[in-house]
Each structure stands twice: as C-alpha cells, then as structure tokens.
Design a protein around this motif. Structure first.
Motif, PDB file in Angstrom:
ATOM      1  N   GLU A   2       0.866  -1.488   0.264  1.00  0.00           N
ATOM      2  CA  GLU A   2       0.015   0.096   0.003  1.00  0.00           C
ATOM      3  C   GLU A   2       0.927   1.184   0.010  1.00  0.00           C
ATOM      4  O   GLU A   2       1.877   1.561   0.844  1.00  0.00           O
ATOM      5  N   LYS A   4       1.238   5.314   0.062  1.00  0.00           N
ATOM      6  CA  LYS A   4       0.709   6.585   0.478  1.00  0.00           C
ATOM      7  C   LYS A   4       1.668   7.844   0.032  1.00  0.00           C
ATOM      8  O   LYS A   4       2.944   7.776   0.352  1.00  0.00           O
ATOM      9  N   GLU A   9      -1.614  11.024   5.222  1.00  0.00           N
ATOM     10  CA  GLU A   9      -2.739  10.089   4.952  1.00  0.00           C
ATOM     11  C   GLU A   9      -2.429   8.805   6.304  1.00  0.00           C
ATOM     12  O   GLU A   9      -2.704   7.683   5.802  1.00  0.00           O
ATOM     13  N   LYS A  11      -4.094   8.038   8.807  1.00  0.00           N
ATOM     14  CA  LYS A  11      -5.226   7.366   9.415  1.00  0.00           C
ATOM     15  C   LYS A  11      -5.687   6.269   8.375  1.00  0.00           C
ATOM     16  O   LYS A  11      -5.872   5.226   8.809  1.00  0.00           O
ATOM     17  N   ASP A  12      -5.670   6.575   7.098  1.00  0.00           N
ATOM     18  CA  ASP A  12      -5.959   5.611   5.812  1.00  0.00           C
ATOM     19  C   ASP A  12      -4.942   4.765   5.842  1.00  0.00           C
ATOM     20  O   ASP A  12      -5.428   3.503   5.762  1.00  0.00           O
ATOM     21  N   HIS A  15      -5.723   1.990   8.322  1.00  0.00           N
ATOM     22  CA  HIS A  15      -6.699   1.085   7.909  1.00  0.00           C
ATOM     23  C   HIS A  15      -6.244   0.092   7.129  1.00  0.00           C
ATOM     24  O   HIS A  15      -6.354  -1.283   7.281  1.00  0.00           O
ATOM     25  N   SER A  16      -5.284   0.197   6.084  1.00  0.00           N
ATOM     26  CA  SER A  16      -4.797  -0.571   5.452  1.00  0.00           C
ATOM     27  C   SER A  16      -3.800  -1.715   5.967  1.00  0.00           C
ATOM     28  O   SER A  16      -3.666  -2.827   5.959  1.00  0.00           O
ATOM     29  N   TYR A 102     -10.670  -4.578   9.853  1.00  0.00           N
ATOM     30  CA  TYR A 102     -10.597  -4.181   8.371  1.00  0.00           C
ATOM     31  C   TYR A 102      -9.947  -5.420   7.600  1.00  0.00           C
ATOM     32  O   TYR A 102      -9.059  -6.139   8.221  1.00  0.00           O
ATOM     33  N   THR A 108      -8.233  -3.890  -2.391  1.00  0.00           N
ATOM     34  CA  THR A 108      -9.140  -2.888  -1.736  1.00  0.00           C
ATOM     35  C   THR A 108      -8.965  -3.122  -0.154  1.00  0.00           C
ATOM     36  O   THR A 108      -9.280  -4.299   0.268  1.00  0.00           O
ATOM     37  N   THR A 109      -9.233  -2.239   0.591  1.00  0.00           N
ATOM     38  CA  THR A 109      -9.219  -2.126   1.856  1.00  0.00           C
ATOM     39  C   THR A 109     -10.764  -2.185   2.333  1.00  0.00           C
ATOM     40  O   THR A 109     -11.445  -1.024   1.969  1.00  0.00           O
TER      41      THR A 109
END
Length: 493
Positions: A2, A4, A9, A11-12, A15-16, A102, A108-109
């Motif tokens: 993933e 970034k 980013e 926080k996102d 999630h990953s 998650y 896709t997460t």
C-alpha cells in the motif's frame, strides 16, 4: 503493498495496516505517489515519529513492527517510511483499528463483515464464544436422554477411550469431563447430542428427499426428521436403506451371503456423522439435507471448510480442525468418530473396497456438500418390479424400483409375524413372543426400519405418541415369494 504520498494519510494508512494484519500481510509505504509511483519522501521529524507510534498504538491486539526510514536520492533531507505487517493466522484474534476491523479484498481495504469477525473471534477463543459451549436455554439434565449417554459411555469403555469407572459414575460427571456442562447446566453441545427437548432448536432438523431424475423438479419421497444427533443419524441411515439398492453375494472368506448397499454403508454413515458433527449449528435458520437422485447422492450441511483444508486437499492426509470441538471430542470418545482427520480417508477407502467411485467435496458459499456417484443403472429396466412409495407431501405415488433382502434372523421373524395392518410396538413384540420391549426395539424394530422392512404411520414424527408400524410393500413381496422358514433355537427375552 500500500503506497501513501505522506503521513498526512496516516489514518487511512492504518486502515490498510489493519487489513494487512487480518489478511495476508504486506508493506505500508509513505513517501511514494500511488499514481505515478514516484518516490518523493518527506521530512521526518520527532513529531512525525511520535504520530506514527501513536497511530500504530491504535491497532488491537498490539503489534510489534519495525519502521524503516530510507533516504531518498536527489531529495536531501527526505525519507520514505516503510513498515511491514505480518498476515493473519487461523486461531489468532482478528485485529482492529480504533475498534473497527478491516481486511483486504484483492487490493481494496474494506470493513470486515460481522460474520467474518465473529467467526475469527470464535476460532480464537472457542471455549468462550462457541455456540456449543453456551449454556442451553430452558434445558436441564433431566431433559437429556440417559439411554444415549449410557450407550456412548459403554462404547467408549469398550473402545478403550474412557476408563471403565465411567460405567458406574454419575452421568453428570462424565458430561462435565466431556465439557458438555457449564456450572452444572447442559450446554448447547449437550443438547445437540443427547436432549429429547429440542423445541427451542429449530436447526435440529434433517431434510431428506428422493428426487425423480437428476434435478429437483419432481420428488418421489420427501421427509423431514427432527431430534438430537442420534435421532437424525438414525433417520438419515433409514432413508438410505429405503431408497438405495441392496444387493448380496456369497463371499469366499465367510461362505455366507453378505448384504450391501450400492454405495458403502460405512461411507454414507461416516459422511453423515461428519455432516452432523461439523456443521454450523448456530445458524438456526438452516438445516442439513440428504438428496438422492437417479445418478448421485448429496449430503449437505451448513458450514465451511477450515482455512487449512480445501475441497481438493481434503482427500490428502491432513490434521483435524473440528468446527465443534466439544461435540467432536464426545463423539470420538464414544467411538462414533475415529482418529481426527481420518474421516475423508475412511470414506474413500470404503468406496474403493467396494469398487465404486470416490465421492467429491465442494462448498457452494453456505453449505459443504459431499457427493457420491450411484453406480450401475439408475432407471428400472423394462418389466422390472416397481412399487409406489406413499408420501403425504407428493401429489401422486410414483413407481420406483425396489429390492429387498435381509440376512437378519430377527428381521425375518418380524416380517413373517407382522401383517398389512398398522400395529403398535407392543403388539408386534407380542406377535414375536417377546416381553422385553427394549430388547425388541433394539434387535427387531430398529434393524427392520433401517432395512426398509417396516414403515411408520407417522414417518416425520418417529416419537409420535400414537406411532404404529406395518410391513412395507417390498417386505410383503419378499415374504410372499420366499418359503417360510421357522427360526430354530432363537433366543427369547
């Protein structure tokens, strides 16, 4: 992996990270543009490192990861940040970020579905969360069938799997050792195995149908059984005997006629036991089923394959991953299950020994299905004997081929004594000159039902208070064709 652009980013990115931890693992990298894959890096300060540490602390359970800071060429002072997260292993607790789980679907997460999360929590602590371990609602020890429990204890002692002292011990002691009691109360697992009180358990049912042809457009016989493990097992095996061809031959090792079903009895029984043992009993709106077609037999149960086993690899040697650990343990101790992980092999061995095709396994998204191919002809030849099979669910009686034969002396005696009229169990026992009803049920009535020699007045309610029995058409034809043989020196009770 993933990518970034920066820790803006973060926080996102977490999630990953959580999704990686709940799936197959992967790298989370900050400082690379996802679109052009250009390595940009960023200024890394103590504040940046503190923010990353605080974000990782939001993952539960806590993870120990190494954070790599890599200098970016041609961009003095900029660094890319790379963090690797290990993947999830069956039995581990699923991870959450700030309380939300998650997972990855391809690249896709997504938020993990409740059903998947509950299943993983259950696998992590089955002794706490498993359906079979929960205290049963409105069921007491008095509602458990002592005869079934004592029978299991006896089999376990004879099989050397439990000590002989269990024969004289209180049954609640044995149930407690089998982890089927909690605080002295029966668990759902105990109810599934032994209870006669199942009014609150709508899933304790088995649908059985004999279909005409190779699809479900038209059926010949349609039944539904309900009860505990032993009730459903008996009903399922009786249905097999009712609708599958029975043949016999003289064997060289015994010089006696041996009867056998077209698909091995032991293979069908093992498959049905596994179906009842490993199904997802918490899914109260679903029921297991037996479907017999002209060309195949399908046994289906609501459930899944363990992550370590696939429909293909189940035929290879493997460890056992029972979905209902306590139920499986009780069935193993009472010899209904052999060594764990050997069920599929035993089924295939039985099929090979009889010279029929091995079964196949598949999962349709909700049910695990084992399919046996029926050997030989599937339709009656011209002029073959047929009989109508009465069924209150069908609109007509459809002729189907039948064969009946038995080598059991008690069953032969019962056929010779019984009439075309429905009779109570006491009347039948009296005809056979027997006074011990329990002995008659075990040695005469039950084998006759399993072999399709007699039928119930209320087939869908085996324990109906006004239950009666009579000879089947197949048994009557067999009786009329054979020369009566009066049993000699047959023991009476």
């Amino acid at each position: 992996m993933e990518l970034k652009k920066s820790t803006g980013e973060l926080k996102d990115g977490m999630h990953s990270a959580c999704a990686f931890l709940n799936t197959d693992g992967g790298w989370l990298i900050f400082g690379v543009a996802p679109t052009g894959l250009k390595i940009l890096g960023q200024q890394v300060t103590e504040t940046t490192k503190r923010e990353i540490a605080q974000a990782i602390a939001g993952l539960e359970p806590a993870v120990d990861v190494k954070i790599h800071y890599v200098d970016v060429p041609d961009r003095p002072g900029n660094q890319a940040i790379a963090i690797h997260f290990d993947g999830w292993v069956w039995g581990e607790r699923p991870h959450t970020f700030h309380g939300c789980p998650y997972y990855k679907v391809e690249s896709t997460t997504k938020v993990m579905p409740h059903e998947m999360y509950d299943e993983r929590i259950r696998a992590h602590q089955p002794q706490i969360y498993a359906w079979e371990s929960q205290i049963a609602n409105d069921v007491t020890l008095a509602d458990l069938n002592e005869k079934h429990i004592r029978g299991c204890i006896r089999l376990g002692v004879e099989g050397g799997r439990i000590p002989a002292s269990a024969m004289s011990a209180p049954i609640d002691d044995t149930l407690a050792k089998w982890n089927l009691l909690k605080n002295g109360n029966p668990t759902n697992g105990a109810v599934m195995l032994f209870s006669d009180k199942i009014s609150e358990y709508s899933q304790f049912r088995l649908r059985m149908a004999r279909f005409l042809g190779t699809d479900k457009n038209e059926f010949i016989d349609n039944q539904r059984a309900e009860g505990n493990f032993f009730d459903l097992l008996d009903a399922g095996m009786a249905f097999f005997f009712k609708h599958l061809n029975l043949s016999g031959k003289i064997t060289t090792h015994s010089l006696q006629r041996e009867e056998r079903l077209e698909v091995p009895y032991h293979a069908l029984r093992e498959a049905l036991i596994n179906s009842l043992c490993h199904r997802q009993w918490e899914k109260h709106n679903l029921t297991g089923s037996i479907a017999i077609y002209d060309d195949r037999i399908e046994i289906a149960n609501p459930g899944i394959f363990p992550p370590q086993i696939s429909p293909e690899s189940i035929k290879e040697p493997h460890e056992s991953y029972p979905y209902n650990l306590k139920i499986a343990e009780a069935l193993y101790k009472s010899t209904y299950l052999e060594s764990w992980g050997s069920g599929a092999k035993r089924i295939m061995d039985a099929c090979r020994e009889q010279g029929v095709d091995e079964p196949t396994w598949r999962w349709d998204g909700g049910f695990v299905i084992v399919t046996f191919k029926r050997p030989g002809k599937t339709f009656p030849e011209q002029g073959a004997n047929t009989q109508p099979v009465p069924n209150q669910h069908s609109t007509s009686s459809i002729p189907v081929p039948h064969q009946f034969s038995t080598s059991s002396l008690p069953v032969k005696t019962l056929i010779e004594k019984a009439t075309d009229d429905f009779m109570t169990v006491w009347q039948l026992a009296e005809l056979c000159e027997l006074k011990d009803i329990r002995y008659f049920r075990k040695n005469y009535l039950k084998p006759a039902l399993e072999e399709g020699a007699i039928e119930r007045l209320y087939p869908e309610q085996p324990k109906h208070p006004k239950q009666k029995y009579r000879l089947t058409e197949a048994a009557k034809e067999w009786k009329n064709k054979k020369i009566p043989e009066k049993p000699k020196n047959f023991p009476k009770k």
